[in-house]
Write a protein that holds these residues in place. Structure first.
Motif, mmCIF file in Angstrom:
data_model
loop_
_atom_site.group_PDB
_atom_site.id
_atom_site.type_symbol
_atom_site.label_atom_id
_atom_site.label_comp_id
_atom_site.label_asym_id
_atom_site.label_seq_id
_atom_site.Cartn_x
_atom_site.Cartn_y
_atom_site.Cartn_z
ATOM 1 N N SER A 46 38.836 -59.100 -36.192
ATOM 2 C CA SER A 46 39.632 -58.554 -34.986
ATOM 3 C C SER A 46 39.597 -56.854 -34.287
ATOM 4 O O SER A 46 39.222 -56.025 -34.829
ATOM 5 N N VAL A 47 40.258 -57.287 -33.016
ATOM 6 C CA VAL A 47 40.204 -56.449 -31.912
ATOM 7 C C VAL A 47 40.825 -55.645 -32.183
ATOM 8 O O VAL A 47 41.156 -53.957 -32.107
ATOM 9 N N ILE A 48 42.284 -55.750 -33.233
ATOM 10 C CA ILE A 48 43.331 -54.008 -33.428
ATOM 11 C C ILE A 48 42.604 -53.991 -34.352
ATOM 12 O O ILE A 48 43.288 -52.338 -34.673
ATOM 13 N N ALA A 49 41.772 -54.495 -35.774
ATOM 14 C CA ALA A 49 41.418 -53.703 -36.681
ATOM 15 C C ALA A 49 39.964 -52.464 -35.985
ATOM 16 O O ALA A 49 40.032 -51.119 -36.236
ATOM 17 N N GLU A 50 38.811 -52.595 -35.075
ATOM 18 C CA GLU A 50 38.433 -52.047 -34.084
ATOM 19 C C GLU A 50 39.102 -50.670 -33.655
ATOM 20 O O GLU A 50 38.664 -49.672 -33.688
ATOM 21 N N MET A 51 40.212 -51.227 -32.668
ATOM 22 C CA MET A 51 41.744 -50.672 -32.266
ATOM 23 C C MET A 51 42.204 -49.185 -32.787
ATOM 24 O O MET A 51 41.818 -47.945 -33.541
ATOM 25 N N LEU A 52 42.368 -49.913 -34.047
ATOM 26 C CA LEU A 52 42.555 -48.546 -35.643
ATOM 27 C C LEU A 52 41.348 -47.866 -36.196
ATOM 28 O O LEU A 52 41.732 -46.642 -36.057
ATOM 29 N N SER A 53 40.372 -48.752 -35.906
ATOM 30 C CA SER A 53 39.251 -47.359 -36.343
ATOM 31 C C SER A 53 39.252 -46.420 -35.473
ATOM 32 O O SER A 53 38.760 -45.560 -36.211
ATOM 33 N N ASP A 54 38.850 -46.581 -34.155
ATOM 34 C CA ASP A 54 38.731 -45.705 -33.455
ATOM 35 C C ASP A 54 40.111 -45.099 -33.411
ATOM 36 O O ASP A 54 39.742 -43.683 -33.604
ATOM 37 N N TYR A 55 41.645 -44.942 -33.577
ATOM 38 C CA TYR A 55 42.200 -44.481 -33.873
ATOM 39 C C TYR A 55 41.845 -43.800 -35.531
ATOM 40 O O TYR A 55 41.890 -42.165 -34.983
ATOM 41 N N ALA A 56 41.838 -44.382 -35.887
ATOM 42 C CA ALA A 56 41.296 -42.700 -37.001
ATOM 43 C C ALA A 56 40.077 -41.836 -36.799
ATOM 44 O O ALA A 56 40.699 -40.950 -37.152
ATOM 45 N N VAL A 57 39.315 -42.169 -36.320
ATOM 46 C CA VAL A 57 38.697 -41.191 -35.853
ATOM 47 C C VAL A 57 38.994 -39.910 -34.734
ATOM 48 O O VAL A 57 38.429 -38.916 -34.905
ATOM 49 N N MET A 58 40.107 -41.082 -33.570
ATOM 50 C CA MET A 58 40.305 -39.575 -32.875
ATOM 51 C C MET A 58 41.811 -38.257 -33.790
ATOM 52 O O MET A 58 41.539 -37.232 -33.432
ATOM 53 N N ARG A 59 41.992 -39.436 -34.807
ATOM 54 C CA ARG A 59 43.370 -38.597 -35.870
ATOM 55 C C ARG A 59 42.552 -37.268 -36.590
ATOM 56 O O ARG A 59 42.614 -36.041 -36.553
ATOM 57 N N GLU A 60 41.099 -37.490 -36.745
ATOM 58 C CA GLU A 60 40.554 -37.152 -37.827
ATOM 59 C C GLU A 60 39.414 -35.596 -36.690
ATOM 60 O O GLU A 60 39.646 -34.591 -36.799
ATOM 61 N N GLN A 61 39.856 -36.056 -35.403
ATOM 62 C CA GLN A 61 39.508 -34.911 -34.826
ATOM 63 C C GLN A 61 39.880 -34.179 -34.347
ATOM 64 O O GLN A 61 39.935 -32.621 -33.869
ATOM 65 N N ALA A 62 41.411 -34.600 -33.794
ATOM 66 C CA ALA A 62 42.653 -33.798 -33.513
ATOM 67 C C ALA A 62 42.445 -33.326 -34.753
ATOM 68 O O ALA A 62 43.470 -32.554 -34.754
ATOM 69 N N GLY A 63 42.934 -33.514 -36.168
ATOM 70 C CA GLY A 63 43.092 -32.798 -36.824
ATOM 71 C C GLY A 63 42.004 -31.438 -37.292
ATOM 72 O O GLY A 63 43.271 -30.558 -38.144
#
Length: 84
Positions: free
Chosen positions: A63-80
Motif C-alpha cells: 500500500s502507498v499509505i503504508a510506504e508513506m507511514l514508513s517514511d513518516y516514521a523515519v522523519m519522526r526519528e530524525q526530528a527526535g
C-alpha cells in the motif's frame, strides 16, 4: 597603491566584507529552541498507536499509505534526534 598582478588590497577587503555580509543570510535557525532547525515531535499515546496499527492491518501489503507511514516514521526519528 601599486598593482602587483593580482587583486588590490581594496579588492581583497571588499571580497572579505562581502563574504562576511553574505554569511549572515543563513536560512537555518542558529538557536535550537526556536522554530526552524528542529521540527516539533508530537507524542502519541499507546492507545492511539495501537489504533493506528489496527487500521493499517487491512491495507494491501504494498500500500502507498503504508510506504508513506514508513517514511513518516523515519522523519519522526530524525526530528527526535535533532532535539537531543
Amino acid at each position: 597603491m601599486t598593482y602587483k598582478g593580482g587583486c588590490s588590497r581594496r579588492q581583497h577587503v571588499a571580497l572579505v566584507l562581502a563574504t562576511i555580509w553574505l554569511s549572515g543570510c543563513a536560512t537555518g535557525a542558529s538557536d535550537v529552541g526556536s522554530l526552524g532547525a528542529c521540527p516539533p515531535v508530537i507524542e502519541y499515546s499507546r492507545e492511539f498507536q495501537a489504533r493506528a496499527a489496527k487500521e493499517l492491518v487491512p491495507l494491501p501489503e504494498e500500500s502507498v499509505i503504508a510506504e508513506m507511514l514508513s517514511d513518516y516514521a523515519v522523519m519522526r526519528e530524525q526530528a527526535g534526534a535533532c532535539h537531543l
